[in-house]
Enzyme design. Structure first.
Site, PDB file in Angstrom:
ATOM      1  N   ALA A 153       0.864  -1.180   0.000  1.00  0.00           N
ATOM      2  CA  ALA A 153       0.000   0.000   0.000  1.00  0.00           C
ATOM      3  C   ALA A 153       0.897   1.226   0.000  1.00  0.00           C
ATOM      4  O   ALA A 153       2.089   1.128   0.295  1.00  0.00           O
ATOM      5  CB  ALA A 153      -0.859  -0.027   1.256  1.00  0.00           C
TER       6      ALA A 153
ATOM      7  N   GLY B 251       0.447  -5.093   0.602  1.00  0.00           N
ATOM      8  CA  GLY B 251      -0.772  -5.018  -0.211  1.00  0.00           C
ATOM      9  C   GLY B 251      -0.584  -5.629  -1.589  1.00  0.00           C
ATOM     10  O   GLY B 251      -1.533  -6.149  -2.181  1.00  0.00           O
TER      11      GLY B 251
ATOM     12  N   GLU C 116      -1.076  -9.157  -1.196  1.00  0.00           N
ATOM     13  CA  GLU C 116      -2.506  -9.394  -0.914  1.00  0.00           C
ATOM     14  C   GLU C 116      -3.317  -9.404  -2.210  1.00  0.00           C
ATOM     15  O   GLU C 116      -4.190 -10.263  -2.403  1.00  0.00           O
ATOM     16  CB  GLU C 116      -3.027  -8.334   0.073  1.00  0.00           C
ATOM     17  CG  GLU C 116      -2.543  -8.638   1.494  1.00  0.00           C
ATOM     18  CD  GLU C 116      -2.804  -7.527   2.487  1.00  0.00           C
ATOM     19  OE1 GLU C 116      -2.563  -6.357   2.139  1.00  0.00           O
ATOM     20  OE2 GLU C 116      -3.223  -7.836   3.608  1.00  0.00           O
TER      21      GLU C 116
ATOM     22  N   GLU D  53       4.618  -5.562   6.758  1.00  0.00           N
ATOM     23  CA  GLU D  53       3.812  -4.598   7.523  1.00  0.00           C
ATOM     24  C   GLU D  53       4.251  -4.485   8.976  1.00  0.00           C
ATOM     25  O   GLU D  53       4.186  -3.404   9.567  1.00  0.00           O
ATOM     26  CB  GLU D  53       2.324  -4.987   7.475  1.00  0.00           C
ATOM     27  CG  GLU D  53       1.624  -4.653   6.173  1.00  0.00           C
ATOM     28  CD  GLU D  53       1.760  -5.741   5.112  1.00  0.00           C
ATOM     29  OE1 GLU D  53       2.663  -6.602   5.248  1.00  0.00           O
ATOM     30  OE2 GLU D  53       0.969  -5.736   4.147  1.00  0.00           O
TER      31      GLU D  53
HETATM   32  C1  LIG Z   1     -14.134   4.515   6.384  1.00  0.00           C
HETATM   33  C2  LIG Z   1     -12.813   3.959   6.701  1.00  0.00           C
HETATM   34  C3  LIG Z   1     -12.667   2.589   6.126  1.00  0.00           C
HETATM   35  C4  LIG Z   1     -11.273   2.151   6.321  1.00  0.00           C
HETATM   36  C5  LIG Z   1     -11.037   0.905   5.584  1.00  0.00           C
HETATM   37  C6  LIG Z   1      -9.605   0.544   5.766  1.00  0.00           C
HETATM   38  C7  LIG Z   1      -9.291  -0.667   5.009  1.00  0.00           C
HETATM   39  C8  LIG Z   1      -7.893  -1.069   5.302  1.00  0.00           C
HETATM   40  C9  LIG Z   1      -7.177  -1.276   4.097  1.00  0.00           C
HETATM   41  C10 LIG Z   1      -5.707  -1.267   4.392  1.00  0.00           C
HETATM   42  C11 LIG Z   1      -5.048  -2.073   3.447  1.00  0.00           C
HETATM   43  C12 LIG Z   1      -3.543  -1.982   3.593  1.00  0.00           C
HETATM   44  C13 LIG Z   1      -3.038  -3.278   3.675  1.00  0.00           C
HETATM   45  C14 LIG Z   1      -1.581  -3.530   3.448  1.00  0.00           C
HETATM   46  O1  LIG Z   1      -1.419  -4.775   4.046  1.00  0.00           O
HETATM   47  C15 LIG Z   1      -0.647  -2.527   4.071  1.00  0.00           C
HETATM   48  C16 LIG Z   1       0.633  -2.379   3.319  1.00  0.00           C
HETATM   49  O2  LIG Z   1       0.825  -2.816   2.232  1.00  0.00           O
HETATM   50  S1  LIG Z   1       1.827  -1.500   4.126  1.00  0.00           S
HETATM   51  C17 LIG Z   1       3.177  -1.473   3.005  1.00  0.00           C
HETATM   52  C18 LIG Z   1       3.901  -2.755   2.931  1.00  0.00           C
HETATM   53  N1  LIG Z   1       5.073  -2.620   2.093  1.00  0.00           N
HETATM   54  C19 LIG Z   1       6.237  -2.221   2.563  1.00  0.00           C
HETATM   55  O3  LIG Z   1       6.412  -1.981   3.716  1.00  0.00           O
HETATM   56  C20 LIG Z   1       7.355  -2.091   1.554  1.00  0.00           C
HETATM   57  C21 LIG Z   1       8.171  -0.892   1.861  1.00  0.00           C
HETATM   58  N2  LIG Z   1       9.209  -0.690   0.858  1.00  0.00           N
HETATM   59  C22 LIG Z   1      10.366  -1.378   0.856  1.00  0.00           C
HETATM   60  O4  LIG Z   1      10.611  -2.250   1.646  1.00  0.00           O
HETATM   61  C23 LIG Z   1      11.370  -0.971  -0.164  1.00  0.00           C
HETATM   62  O5  LIG Z   1      11.075   0.329  -0.575  1.00  0.00           O
HETATM   63  C24 LIG Z   1      11.385  -1.889  -1.413  1.00  0.00           C
HETATM   64  C25 LIG Z   1      10.020  -2.036  -1.994  1.00  0.00           C
HETATM   65  C26 LIG Z   1      11.942  -3.268  -1.007  1.00  0.00           C
HETATM   66  C27 LIG Z   1      12.308  -1.261  -2.480  1.00  0.00           C
HETATM   67  O6  LIG Z   1      13.571  -0.989  -1.907  1.00  0.00           O
HETATM   68  P1  LIG Z   1      14.610  -0.059  -2.679  1.00  0.00           P
HETATM   69  O7  LIG Z   1      14.709  -0.475  -4.065  1.00  0.00           O
HETATM   70  O8  LIG Z   1      15.839  -0.055  -1.826  1.00  0.00           O
HETATM   71  O9  LIG Z   1      13.959   1.385  -2.716  1.00  0.00           O
HETATM   72  P2  LIG Z   1      13.648   2.379  -1.516  1.00  0.00           P
HETATM   73  O10 LIG Z   1      13.353   1.658  -0.283  1.00  0.00           O
HETATM   74  O11 LIG Z   1      14.706   3.416  -1.477  1.00  0.00           O
HETATM   75  O12 LIG Z   1      12.288   3.017  -2.009  1.00  0.00           O
HETATM   76  C28 LIG Z   1      12.237   3.818  -3.182  1.00  0.00           C
HETATM   77  C29 LIG Z   1      11.273   4.931  -2.945  1.00  0.00           C
HETATM   78  O13 LIG Z   1       9.970   4.386  -2.826  1.00  0.00           O
HETATM   79  C30 LIG Z   1       9.362   4.794  -1.619  1.00  0.00           C
HETATM   80  N3  LIG Z   1       8.501   3.690  -1.148  1.00  0.00           N
HETATM   81  C31 LIG Z   1       8.845   2.407  -1.018  1.00  0.00           C
HETATM   82  N4  LIG Z   1       7.802   1.680  -0.607  1.00  0.00           N
HETATM   83  C32 LIG Z   1       6.780   2.519  -0.495  1.00  0.00           C
HETATM   84  C33 LIG Z   1       5.407   2.373  -0.118  1.00  0.00           C
HETATM   85  N5  LIG Z   1       4.897   1.181   0.207  1.00  0.00           N
HETATM   86  N6  LIG Z   1       4.638   3.458  -0.092  1.00  0.00           N
HETATM   87  C34 LIG Z   1       5.136   4.679  -0.431  1.00  0.00           C
HETATM   88  N7  LIG Z   1       6.413   4.896  -0.811  1.00  0.00           N
HETATM   89  C35 LIG Z   1       7.221   3.824  -0.833  1.00  0.00           C
HETATM   90  C36 LIG Z   1      10.525   5.065  -0.698  1.00  0.00           C
HETATM   91  O14 LIG Z   1      10.154   5.944   0.329  1.00  0.00           O
HETATM   92  C37 LIG Z   1      11.534   5.667  -1.644  1.00  0.00           C
HETATM   93  O15 LIG Z   1      11.185   6.998  -1.882  1.00  0.00           O
HETATM   94  P3  LIG Z   1      12.004   8.162  -1.194  1.00  0.00           P
HETATM   95  O16 LIG Z   1      11.686   8.056   0.258  1.00  0.00           O
HETATM   96  O17 LIG Z   1      13.435   7.882  -1.464  1.00  0.00           O
HETATM   97  O18 LIG Z   1      11.469   9.388  -1.818  1.00  0.00           O
END
Ligand SMILES: CCCCCCCCCCCCC[C@H](O)CC(=O)SCCNC(=O)CCNC(=O)[C@H](O)C(C)(C)COP(=O)(O)OP(=O)(O)OC[C@H]1O[C@@H](n2cnc3c(N)ncnc32)[C@H](O)[C@@H]1OP(=O)(O)O
Length: 720
Positions: free
Chosen positions: A60, A99, A102, A122
């Site tokens: 997400a 996500g 998922e 997560e």
């Molecule tokens: C009325 C009200 C109703 C409410 C209903 C609610 C319903 C609920 C629904 C919720 C559903 C969500 C469910 C989901 O399970 C939640 C998630 O998915 S949480 C996210 C999980 N994923 C992660 O944690 C991955 C995080 N990222 C990484 O580990 C790494 O970035 C990578 C993917 C392995 C890549 O690594 P690298 O190549 O080294 O690159 P960087 O790490 O440097 O990242 C590059 C750049 O991208 C930005 N970034 C990375 N991931 C995300 C992200 N998930 N979201 C946003 N941005 C992301 C990162 O910050 C870097 O940017 P920079 O900071 O350098 O500008």
């Protein structure tokens, strides 16, 4: 955000949201609309979800979590996928995480490119997979694997994912072509058995047993951290409840975590870590406009614990190292020790026997610095003495090639003074590693007034290459880390005023520090601090006694000097702030009544009236003094942004990540409250200049709009 096209009767939904194809609102809308459109199109036989660029969605969009979100939510998109009348195939490459995974689990089939990785990270954000990941994964893998994967956040390879039943096929070559080929082989088969919402958890009858065992482990491993336990509860729900109720439980647990302080801090930490790798110098040079040099060879001067540790970091990353030590016996010992340490890594499965041999092959010992004329970088790691370091840098300046970078592992000394003895101060910088250097993740890089952008870019890049988190500091006494650390000083004063060492350690450990400050002091040795204090006194031309209570108008505690005088040097002598059972080689600190007596005598001699000290005061005194110095560091431009400070604390001093770091913690408490308490302590302790309130903090509290945005506002959701 999601490109739609039809090829060979396949609707291809290509997700295009660089850099990681995060599932932002427009991606969710694109997926939902694309699946509905394809489902209604008679020319489409199947739907393929695929990521453009380097990856399938990696989760997400974490940035959306800090503002009010908008529908369609991920579960709604997922159910639309699962209930499509056409089979949906997720084609995974890169990192299909959170996500993203998922979405794949809502699909009817999953094909993974050979190098793909999948996982639920997560938990590292203080969350759980909230789009039914905790309900769906156990239906594929069984409970044990799901519990392990979700509570650890571990990414698994495509091969492992196939073994666990997460993916249906692993392919090589053109992923889209291979997915189409696989799809053709299963077209026409019934979809119902492929819908995980209709399947059960095969080992559901064992859930209580697995839950209890996993819970016991988690409570031991992640003291104070709540997300892993919530993950486990949700997985238990997947086995005990009907699908819909399990999904509702997951949603409730997810919302609780999402609105909590721990997840806020961990999400902040995720971005802070990335922000710390970006830097700007006052002269306009920055990580965006400065190119690093390539480091192909290195030398480390000094084969003590730090030097050896630094050499390990470099050779582990394939950079050949000459380790220089005048004392041949010491050099021999160091080379042998490095071999043992790497052997330990082999035993722990962190490297192979061959990798260890490769490391040792590129490590060479030398008794003099004459051999360093060709290396690209020298890191000096000798005793913390300016004169000695200057002598070494003067020699290096003559011996090394003009392009070589000359770096010091100093933890406190002014880089400008070290650089001043060389003819190329632009090539001189600080590379401050933390002990043990081959384990601790932080590299505090320091620039002086003449350090060039290329030098800064190179040491920041080197940090990344050797697996460290690099943070940049401007030179000053102690840089970000040691200058800011007021915990030890305040802890000693608190002991004089009424607390006991173990009270303070307990409060700090309950706060989340892995070890209290007095235990750390015993571990590193009481003599270390003693020699630093003696050195400082010598510089100021004063003599410290056991009754010294003020030094140059500043409050001073001689309690640790008393321990030194008693020969209580910490763990190594079996006695320090605590007692240790050396006979059984135990490192377990035991409270020692002799220390209590010593403290009481000390207070009597200095006529200090002891009082009851609350845990709240211990936290405030130790942390707010540190935070106040943090603001001064920002004000002076020693640290460019609060994130840099927080990352230094997380990786250099093991500050609990789920609290974000001292600056983030202060923002969560509320800067106004922190400021008021600092003012109160300043009034109470006028002889400790670290309580003199920072002007920046005062301004943030009184005129926040006048504070440059990079210094605070855009990074935190500070409660003023
Ligand atoms: C009325 C009200 C109703 C409410 C209903 C609610 C319903 C609920 C629904 C919720 C559903 C969500 C469910 C989901 O399970 C939640 C998630 O998915 S949480 C996210 C999980 N994923 C992660 O944690 C991955 C995080 N990222 C990484 O580990 C790494 O970035 C990578 C993917 C392995 C890549 O690594 P690298 O190549 O080294 O690159 P960087 O790490 O440097 O990242 C590059 C750049 O991208 C930005 N970034 C990375 N991931 C995300 C992200 N998930 N979201 C946003 N941005 C992301 C990162 O910050 C870097 O940017 P920079 O900071 O350098 O500008």
């Amino acid at each position: 955000m999601v490109d739609y096209r039809v090829e060979d009767q396949f609707a291809i939904l290509e997700i295009n949201n660089p850099p990681v194809n995060a599932l932002s609102l427009h991606v969710r809308e694109g997926l939902l609309n694309g699946v509905l459109r394809a489902s209604a199109d008679n020319n489409v036989k199947a739907i393929i979800l695929i990521g453009k660029g380097k990856t399938f969605p990696s989760g997400a969009d974490i940035k959306e979590f800090s503002r009010p979100g908008k529908a369609p939510w991920l579960p709604e998109v997922g159910h639309t996928i699962e209930s499509s009348n056409k089979p949906v195939f997720s084609a995974l490459h890169g990192t299909a995480l959170g996500g993203g995974l998922e979405i794949a689990l809502f699909s009817h089939y999953r094909i993974a490119e050979k190098t793909a990785k999948v996982g639920f990270p997560e938990v590292h954000l203080g969350l759980l997979p909230g789009a039914e990941g905790t309900i769906r994964l156990p239906r594929l893998t069984g409970l044990v694997i799901a519990m392990e994967m979700i509570t650890s956040g571990r990414q698994v390879s495509a091969k492992e994912a196939l073994k666990f039943g997460i993916v249906d096929k692993v392919v090589e070559g053109n992923l889209l072509k291979e997915t189409k080929a696989f799809a053709k082989s299963v077209l026409g088969q019934p979809l119902e058995p492929r819908k995980l919402s209709l399947c059960g958890v095969k080992d559901a009858d064992q859930v209580d047993k697995y839950y209890e065992a996993a819970l016991k482990e988690l409570l031991k491993k992640y003291r104070g951290v709540i997300a892993p336990v919530s993950c486990l509860k949700s997985i238990r729900g997947s086995a005990q409840l009907p699908y819909k109720e399990a999904a509702e439980l997951e949603r409730t647990l997810f919302s609780e975590l999402m609105s909590g302080a721990q997840s806020a801090a961990l999400r902040y930490s995720f971005f802070a870590e990335r922000a710390a790798s970006r830097w700007n110098l006052p002269n306009g040079a920055s990580s965006a406009n400065s190119k690093p040099l390539t480091i192909k060879s290195a030398a480390v001067i000094g084969a003590g614990t730090m030097g050896s540790g630094i050499a390990i970091c470099l050779i582990r990353s394939g950079i050949p190292v000459i380790l220089v030590e005048q004392n041949e016996k010491m050099l021999e010992n160091a080379l042998r020790n490095i071999g043992y340490i790497l052997q330990g890594s082999v035993k722990l499965g962190r490297m192979t026997v061959d990798q260890r041999s490769d490391c040792l092959r590129i490590l060479q010992g030398a008794a003099s610095i004459e051999k360093l004329k060709d290396v690209d970088i020298v890191i000096e790691a000798v005793y913390e003495n300016l004169k000695l370091k200057q002598e070494i840098f003067e020699k290096l300046d003559k011996i090394c090639k003009p392009t070589a970078l000359l770096c010091s592992n100093t933890s406190t000394l002014d880089i400008d003074l070290i650089a001043s003895v060389t003819s190329k101060p632009d090539r001189v910088a600080g590379t401050h590693f933390f002990a043990p250097a081959y384990i601790m993740k932080l590299l505090e890089n320091i620039y002086g007034s003449k350090t060039s952008p290329i030098t800064v870019a190179t040491i920041m890049d080197l940090g990344k290459k050797i697996g460290k988190i690099s943070v940049l500091s401007k030179t000053c006494d102690g840089f970000i880390a040691n200058r800011m650390n007021k915990i030890g000083t305040e802890a000693a004063f608190l002991v004089e005023e009424g607390a006991l060492p173990h009270d303070i350690d307990q409060v700090l450990e309950d706060f989340g520090m892995p070890m209290g400050v007095f235990k750390v002091s015993d571990l590193s040795g009481i003599d270390i601090g003693w020699s630093i204090r003696q050195e400082m006194a010598k510089k100021q031309g004063i003599t410290l006694t056991l009754e010294t209570h003020y030094v140059s108008g500043e409050r001073y505690s001689s309690l640790a000097d008393r321990l030194y005088n008693l020969g209580r040097l910490g763990l190594k002598t079996g006695k320090g702030w605590y007692r240790y059972n050396n006979a059984s080689n135990s490192r377990k600190p035991i409270i020692d009544p002799d220390v209590t007596d010593m403290i009481l005598n000390h207070c009597e001699k200095l006529r200090i009236k002891r009082r009851q000290i609350s845990p709240q005061e211990i936290i405030e005194r130790c942390l707010y003094a540190t935070v106040n110095e943090g603001f001064k560091i920002l004000e002076e431009g020693v640290a460019e942004k609060p994130e840099d400070i927080d990352i230094v604390w997380q990786y250099g001093f093991s500050f609990p990540r789920y609290r974000g770091g001292p600056m983030f913690y202060a923002s969560q408490v509320g800067l106004k409250k922190v400021y008021e308490r600092i003012c109160y302590y300043h009034e109470s302790f006028p002889y400790s200049k670290h309580w003199l309130p920072s002007d920046l903090l005062k301004k943030l509290v009184s005129h926040p709009n006048e504070v440059p945005i990079n210094l605070w506002m855009n990074y935190t959701n500070s409660k003023l």
